[in-house]
Write an enzyme that holds these catalytic residues in place. Structure first.
Site, mmCIF file in Angstrom:
data_model
loop_
_atom_site.group_PDB
_atom_site.id
_atom_site.type_symbol
_atom_site.label_atom_id
_atom_site.label_comp_id
_atom_site.label_asym_id
_atom_site.label_seq_id
_atom_site.Cartn_x
_atom_site.Cartn_y
_atom_site.Cartn_z
ATOM 1 N N CYS A 129 26.635 7.179 41.462
ATOM 2 C CA CYS A 129 26.344 8.608 41.602
ATOM 3 C C CYS A 129 26.638 9.211 42.976
ATOM 4 O O CYS A 129 27.230 10.289 43.024
ATOM 5 C CB CYS A 129 24.930 8.935 41.152
ATOM 6 N N ARG A 155 23.970 -5.281 41.783
ATOM 7 C CA ARG A 155 22.544 -5.140 42.072
ATOM 8 C C ARG A 155 21.951 -6.525 42.223
ATOM 9 O O ARG A 155 22.212 -7.407 41.404
ATOM 10 C CB ARG A 155 21.829 -4.410 40.922
ATOM 11 N N GLN A 181 29.477 -0.021 34.715
ATOM 12 C CA GLN A 181 28.832 1.020 33.925
ATOM 13 C C GLN A 181 29.878 2.015 33.451
ATOM 14 O O GLN A 181 30.800 2.339 34.197
ATOM 15 C CB GLN A 181 27.834 1.790 34.783
ATOM 16 N N ASP A 188 29.906 5.181 33.491
ATOM 17 C CA ASP A 188 29.044 6.136 34.146
ATOM 18 C C ASP A 188 29.669 7.521 34.087
ATOM 19 O O ASP A 188 30.885 7.642 34.126
ATOM 20 C CB ASP A 188 28.923 5.713 35.612
ATOM 21 N N HIS A 248 28.687 11.786 35.441
ATOM 22 C CA HIS A 248 27.724 12.747 35.966
ATOM 23 C C HIS A 248 28.191 14.131 35.604
ATOM 24 O O HIS A 248 29.359 14.456 35.781
ATOM 25 C CB HIS A 248 27.576 12.570 37.477
ATOM 26 N N LYS A 273 14.246 11.007 30.853
ATOM 27 C CA LYS A 273 15.476 10.472 30.277
ATOM 28 C C LYS A 273 15.386 10.333 28.763
ATOM 29 O O LYS A 273 14.301 10.268 28.189
ATOM 30 C CB LYS A 273 15.809 9.121 30.900
ATOM 31 N N HIS A 299 22.877 12.408 34.617
ATOM 32 C CA HIS A 299 23.490 11.101 34.775
ATOM 33 C C HIS A 299 23.474 10.470 33.399
ATOM 34 O O HIS A 299 22.448 10.480 32.737
ATOM 35 C CB HIS A 299 22.634 10.298 35.763
#
Length: 649
Positions: free
Chosen positions: A347, A376, A394, A396, A398, A477, A523
């Site tokens: 992000c 991570r 991911q 991912d 945004h 979420k 996100h």
RNA sequence: GCCGAUAUAGCUCAGUGGUAGAGCAACGGUUUUGUAAACCGUAGGUCGUCAGUUCAAGCCUGACUAUCGGCUCCA
């Protein structure tokens, strides 16, 4: 003369009224209905609450008799089996203290503190034997109201049952009850603080098995006592138990770690470190199909694809707050006296891209997507095949949008989730997680975000469950849970609102009237992580991927090496149509070639012998259906191309 | 990270202190096969790593690493 009431009326499940003598229990009620019902009766749903079968009924009660056919009857059984387990453990290990023993899906567990003994699998056999002995003793479950709570707490303490004392102290104002197990002569032999309900006799436990031992903490708190947990399962018949054990075996066969080795899908190595995956060609191909599909659908649905680096100076993570709130999950490095972080999330980079130009209200929404690989640090005990790793990619994205676009944008994401999962034939359901206790951000932001998510779900017409307090600290979420072929649940897509980053990076766009407004930031990830999703696909399909995902789509098996040229000719015809075909030229018997192809889970086998060469056709054997006879090459190609383009499962 | 278990050939596993084994896979040869395993042979191991005990360790002890079942956490 005043009449004493000798009968009462209760209402049955179908709404009918039934007169029974006052003082009758649920069991008496069952007896008054039919003998066969008595045999199957386990408990009661009394005015909507689960109760013991022996509960005395009152005038006007609504009663439903729970029988063995009713799924909720297993809660009675398993909870009671857990008590028998606890009794057995305390009989064998003197000084063992009992904690809690709840019912879980398909079974139960019980937590113990056993001084000076570590449970082993051999102990489970011993405990099972003792449990069987108790079951055969026909012990009765007797419910007793605790009249004098402080006396009982003292008694628990004197017995060393500190966990029970603690629990009773906590529930002292809730009419706490004790369940006493009595032997045949009516002598109490064991008891446990418990709300119930239970079966009436230990003899009702017909088929049980202890499955494993593991560690746990008192109250799931790692600063508290470390306990030993025994998992078990319990069923109404041996057949049911066997079927369940068989299901576990089937699940083990599908384990993606096992198939990962067998089918050469991926590997992990001591030399690379734990939680870092090497994708072998077979699975790398599945991944590339996942990625292509993802790219295609995202581009069609208004996303712009970006790439960002794997590391960034710590400065970035200071602004984003990760260096403060996510520290224990990050990998740090220092090069040329500069501190860098291996990115745990994408992000902040996307935010920087957004920030590098000025935006008008007309530019929004901006949907930025990346297959971003993140790292991570995960605690050493939590890694699990592909499903829980330290490096993963991911899918991912945004979305930066105006407040008035927010609900539509969320609906757009839900639609995309639906579309993507269809390609894999997966069922899913949604959960809305709301504001947690330790949340940051203004109440208005949370209200706006939560009502928006809920509105989007409603308008889209997707059923959902609410998980109160389960949101991230920076925003609520929607989670999508996927159901695999065995009915197991996997974490899939997530949509999260974030008021934190727009604030920290001071994101702005220019409104119609020239004022500076902060965009809403969403996100979202749909696969979640490519690794975990691949694990799901492996287990869901048991390694037998549908044609569009299969690395090897067709294998051609010449019966003798006289047909090798013909086999290669067919392979080339297929390859011209972008169908991935191979020829098994080994000097093996056809049976062996078929067996190997079947074990490799290749969707189509093409078998060619002298007959096919002469007639210029092919014989097809399908992975799922076996021999399906001969056909022409053109028809076969048409069949395959259709199956691939339709993503038929 | 915590509790417990495990680590032997590429894979699955046997081997209870005295010369490392099997099946499958691999490789070589023979076989030319009609819808789930042809036959014969060859090679393959510092027994997870490091230390210790012992005349002697795959086996006993300790530390470490990884994996497995859970806890906690999570995509």
């Amino acid at each position: 003369m005043p009449q004493t009431q000798t009968t009462i009326s209760v209402f049955l499940k179908d709404g009918s009224k039934k007169e029974i003598p006052a003082g009758s229990s649920g069991l008496d009620l069952a007896k008054s209905i039919s003998n066969s019902l008595v045999k199957k009766s386990i408990g009661l749903l009394l005015n909507g609450e689960s109760k013991d079968l022996l509960t005395v009924l009152k005038d006007g009660d609504k009663v439903e008799i729970i029988t063995q056919d009713d799924p909720s009857s297993y809660e009675f059984l398993r909870h009671s089996t857990a008590h028998i387990l606890a009794e057995a453990v305390q009989n064998i290990f003197k000084g063992a203290r009992i904690a809690i023993g709840p019912v879980i899906e398909d079974g139960f567990y019980y937590d113990f503190e056993i001084p000076n003994h570590k449970l082993t699998p051999d102990d489970l056999v011993k405990i099972e034997k003792e449990m069987q002995r108790l079951i055969d003793e026909d012990q009765k479950f007797i419910r007793v109201n605790i009249q004098d709570v402080s006396k009982q707490i003292k008694e628990f303490k004197s017995q060393g049952e500190k966990f029970k004392a603690e629990l009773l102290e906590e529930h002292k104002n809730e009419n706490p009850t004790l369940y006493v197990l009595e032997d045949k002569s009516g002598n109490p032999v064991w008891n446990d603080l418990c709300r119930g309900p239970h079966i009436t006799s230990s003899k009702q436990v017909k088929a049980f098995k202890l499955l494993s031992v593991s560690g746990a903490y008192w109250r799931a708190d790692e600063t508290k006592e470390s306990l030993q947990r025994i998992y078990g399962t319990s069923w109404w018949s041996k057949e049911e138990l066997d079927a369940y054990l068989h299901k576990i075996e089937e699940a083990e066969k599908r384990d993606h770690r096992k198939l990962g080795r067998q089918m050469e899908l991926f590997s992990m190595h001591d030399e690379t470190g734990p939680g870092l995956i090497l994708w072998h060609p077979n699975l790398a191909f599945v991944r590339s199909q996942m990625e292509n599909y993802w790219r295609e659908l995202h581009q069609k649905n208004g996303y712009e694809i970006v790439y960002t680096p794997h590391i960034a100076r710590t400065d970035l993570w200071n602004i984003s707050g990760h260096n403060e709130f996510y520290k224990e999950n990050m990998f740090y490095m220092n090069v040329d006296q500069q501190d860098y972080v291996l990115k745990p999330m994408n992000c902040p980079f996307h935010v920087l891209i957004f920030k590098s130009t000025r935006h008008s209200y007309r530019d929004l929404p901006i949907r930025m997507a990346e297959l971003g690989t993140v790292y991570r640090y995960e605690r050493s005990g939590v890694m699990h095949g592909l499903a829980r790793v330290r490096g993963f990619t991911q899918d991912d994205a945004h979305i930066f949008c105006r407040k008035d676009q927010y609900v539509e944008e969320i609906k757009g994401v839900i639609k995309l989730v639906d579309l993507m999962y269809k390609g894999f034939g997966l069922e899913y359901f949604a959960e809305l997680s709301t504001k947690p206790k330790d949340a940051i951000g203004a109440k208005e932001s949370w209200d706006f975000a939560e009502t928006g998510l809920e509105q989007a779900l409603k308008e889209y017409g997707l059923a959902y469950k609410i998980n109160p307090g389960d949101g991230a600290f920076y925003g609520p979420k929607i989670d999508f849970k996927l159901k695999d072929a065995l009915g197991r649940i996997w974490q899939g897509a997530t949509i999260q609102l974030d008021f934190n980053l727009p604030n920290r990076f001071e994101l702005k766009y220019t409104e119609k009237d020239g004022s500076q407004e902060q965009p809403v930031m969403v996100h979202r990830a749909i696969y979640g992580s490519l690794e975990r999703f691949a694990a799901l696909l492996i287990e869901h399909f048991a390694g037998a991927f549908p044609l569009w995902l299969s690395y090897k789509q067709v294998i051609i098996l010449p019966i003798t090496d006289r047909q090798i040229d013909y086999a290669n000719k067919i392979a080339n015809l297929l390859k011209e149509k972008n169908i991935r075909a191979h020829v098994d030229e080994r000097a093996e018997s056809v049976n062996a070639k078929i067996r190997d192809a079947q074990l490799e889970k290749i969707p189509y086998m093409v078998i060619v012998g002298d007959k096919e060469v002469k007639e210029n056709n092919i014989s097809i054997r399908m992975r799922k259906k076996g021999d399906t006879g001969t056909t022409t090459i053109d028809k076969f190609i048409e069949l395959l191309l259709n199956e691939i383009s339709q993503k038929i499962i």
